[in-house]
Design a protein around this motif. Sequence first.
Motif, PDB file in Angstrom:
ATOM      1  N   GLU A 383      14.835  12.577 -15.167  1.00 11.29           N
ATOM      2  CA  GLU A 383      15.147  12.957 -16.536  1.00 11.29           C
ATOM      3  C   GLU A 383      16.413  12.235 -17.002  1.00 11.29           C
ATOM      4  O   GLU A 383      17.417  12.169 -16.287  1.00 11.29           O
ATOM      5  N   GLY A 384      16.336  11.649 -18.190  1.00 11.82           N
ATOM      6  CA  GLY A 384      17.477  10.938 -18.742  1.00 11.82           C
ATOM      7  C   GLY A 384      17.623   9.512 -18.263  1.00 11.82           C
ATOM      8  O   GLY A 384      18.593   8.834 -18.620  1.00 11.82           O
ATOM      9  N   ALA A 385      16.672   9.031 -17.450  1.00 13.02           N
ATOM     10  CA  ALA A 385      16.701   7.655 -16.945  1.00 13.02           C
ATOM     11  C   ALA A 385      15.452   6.911 -17.419  1.00 13.02           C
ATOM     12  O   ALA A 385      14.445   7.528 -17.792  1.00 13.02           O
ATOM     13  N   ASP A 407      13.760   3.140 -23.417  1.00 11.31           N
ATOM     14  CA  ASP A 407      14.077   4.557 -23.630  1.00 11.31           C
ATOM     15  C   ASP A 407      14.076   5.317 -22.305  1.00 11.31           C
ATOM     16  O   ASP A 407      13.568   4.838 -21.294  1.00 11.31           O
ATOM     17  N   VAL A 408      14.637   6.509 -22.329  1.00 12.72           N
ATOM     18  CA  VAL A 408      14.718   7.330 -21.122  1.00 12.72           C
ATOM     19  C   VAL A 408      13.685   8.445 -21.173  1.00 12.72           C
ATOM     20  O   VAL A 408      13.177   8.806 -22.243  1.00 12.72           O
ATOM     21  N   VAL A 410      12.175  12.024 -21.197  1.00 14.12           N
ATOM     22  CA  VAL A 410      12.515  13.365 -21.655  1.00 14.12           C
ATOM     23  C   VAL A 410      11.283  14.245 -21.445  1.00 14.12           C
ATOM     24  O   VAL A 410      10.274  14.078 -22.139  1.00 14.12           O
ATOM     25  N   ASP A 413       8.592  15.479 -24.132  1.00 12.88           N
ATOM     26  CA  ASP A 413       8.748  14.669 -25.339  1.00 12.88           C
ATOM     27  C   ASP A 413       8.223  13.253 -25.149  1.00 12.88           C
ATOM     28  O   ASP A 413       7.601  12.689 -26.040  1.00 12.88           O
ATOM     29  N   THR A 414       8.453  12.683 -23.975  1.00 11.07           N
ATOM     30  CA  THR A 414       8.029  11.302 -23.708  1.00 11.07           C
ATOM     31  C   THR A 414       6.511  11.190 -23.695  1.00 11.07           C
ATOM     32  O   THR A 414       5.809  12.042 -23.152  1.00 11.07           O
TER      33      THR A 414
END
Length: 685
Positions: A383-385, A407-408, A410, A413-414
């Motif tokens: 998460e966040g990477a 983008d990272v 989420v 959401d991703t």
Amino acid sequence: MKDLEQDYPDYTEAMGYEHGDEPQCNNSDNRNFYDVMEARVARRGFLMGGLATVATGLIGGTLTGKAALAQSTSSLIGFTAVPVSFEDTVVVPEGYSFQILGALGEPISGDMPAYRPGANTGAEREHQIGQCHDGIHYFPIEGSSEDGLLVLNHEYIEPRFLHAEKEGYKGVAHDKRSVVYDADGMRDDDEVRMEIASHGISVYRTAKQSDGQWAIVADPHNRRITANTPMEIGGPVRGSSLVRTKYSPDGTATRGTVNNCAHGVTPWNTYLAAEENWAGYFSNTTELDQKPDLPREHARYGVSTNPNGGRYGWHKAKSGADEYVRWDATTRGASAAEDYRNEPNTYGWMVEIDPFDPESTPVKRTHLGRFAHEGVVFAPVVEGAPVVCYSGDDARFEYIYKFVSDDVFVPGDTDGSILDSGTLYVAKFNDDGTGEWLALAPGRNGLTPANGFADLADILVNTRLAGDHVGATKMDRPEWGTVDPNTGTLFFALTNNSRRTQAQTDAVNPRAENNFGQIVRWNYENNDHTKASFEWDLFVLAGNARNSALATGGALNDDSIFACPDGLWCDGDSRLWIQTDMGDLGPDYEGPLKDFGMNGMLAANPATGEIKRFLTGPWGQETTGVVATPDGKTMFINFQHPGAHASAEQFAAGDFGSGFPDYDGTVPRCATVVITKDDGGFIGT
């Protein structure tokens, strides 16, 4: 090692050739993986005097994280190994059972048309499971290990088995490649429609019944995605002049997917189908000065210049309907919007499919590159990477690639759009056991307009040429990859490379023809898959007891010898499942792979190096595709092309090479095999 560049006079006669394999297309001067292996041995002060020396120099290096692996001493592999088999049957360990599920022709949608061996119509086939099963995944419904959606690829077809009861096929000598043309050189429309419908992907619900058997369940999620299904083009290539066609003048859409080999499963729970040897489906007879005039995005991938096309001549369907003539990439109109000169450029991608939304349109994710994708494997998501994934180009002397998103991740959401923006890299393996990822992006590593790469879309459509230009390492058929979910170690199967004849082998060059293949692995510092450098070694050199080597020392034995690793999957407990593809071997096979029997599957413990044979399959098949339910108590694998070794004369006489799975005299069928342990325990223990 330059002799490895020499092909057989007829590449279809080479050891390990399978229907549809492309000719060698990489004529670059980039280094061979064998050159790297030789140099690494030399750096360590050894001579190429035998396999033990090779193993000492290459296997069991100093990979980051290996110490953590070695701390695990408990055996993951508790079953008794099955022996090498030469029988037309399925063999599993004592205490295990199997059943057949979802064979070719089984109905899954529409009015559920019944399977008629060798006699179904094209319309019926569009609602039935396709041919040549390959990559497979189980998507649980509400987390269930007894009710879920199976999604599986169909790599290619054997027309003689699809049409076995039809005029022109029954009683006629047909090999596994041939189709029937009429006196005018044209093909029957319905036969072509059936072949197109037998490609692609099957999605169907399956559930465990009260008697313990699994069954297909009629469900709104069930659908067939075929070589004629509308597709969206996503990513940087969307709208490019290189993918504009008569069907989609703005370059945003195409139809169908073919030669779907392995697959991938995204962190957001969708399915990615790989397009592997797609180039041979097209014909481009464009000429200049009475010589073939192919654009580089066709020539580098092996698009055929034969008027009948490479594999099945679909563009020769009698009706001349647009859905058929699009397989002819010859320049015929005044612009790309008036013909299908760019149709091959809409193939060679990873195709994203949402199994839980039957109304969704599949999307070709172009930033993952265009080549003969074997599949795609995602690194453990953080998460966040950024999201990181890998894919191999399954042809001799081709490359391994990595994609890192901009983008990272989420959770919740991703979605697939994260794959449309990032950086694609290609691997370079160094002599000292290190490696580096070379960016395939505008302005980097010489990928400039001055060097022939106009923009990112141009780089991606010509991914192989970009890899040539930046100096990637030429590999021996990079096939499936997998990642250990607990350690982050990457494994890739390098199936074989038959570019050197068997007569050229000797004690100094024990792998000259490399009939047997190997598995390469790598790790990163701090397990960070976004890093541009890595450490690699060989996990195993496949072969028999005389010419194999293990990372932990020693060689394979009677319980573990294997050749031509292909399918790989690391389960949640870090068992590495290895599937073999030695070609379509039958009981009368004579050659370097004879001692290995029929294709099958093995289990390995990466921490201890222990390997055991878990399963063998029937005559002529390739064992491919493997996944388990979340609880680890049910496994699904696929058998592809049983009976493919049958000669044309055998087919004419009604001898189809294998009886699997029905054993009733009808044509053999690809199928999924469901494996369970009799005591209800975990598969592999």
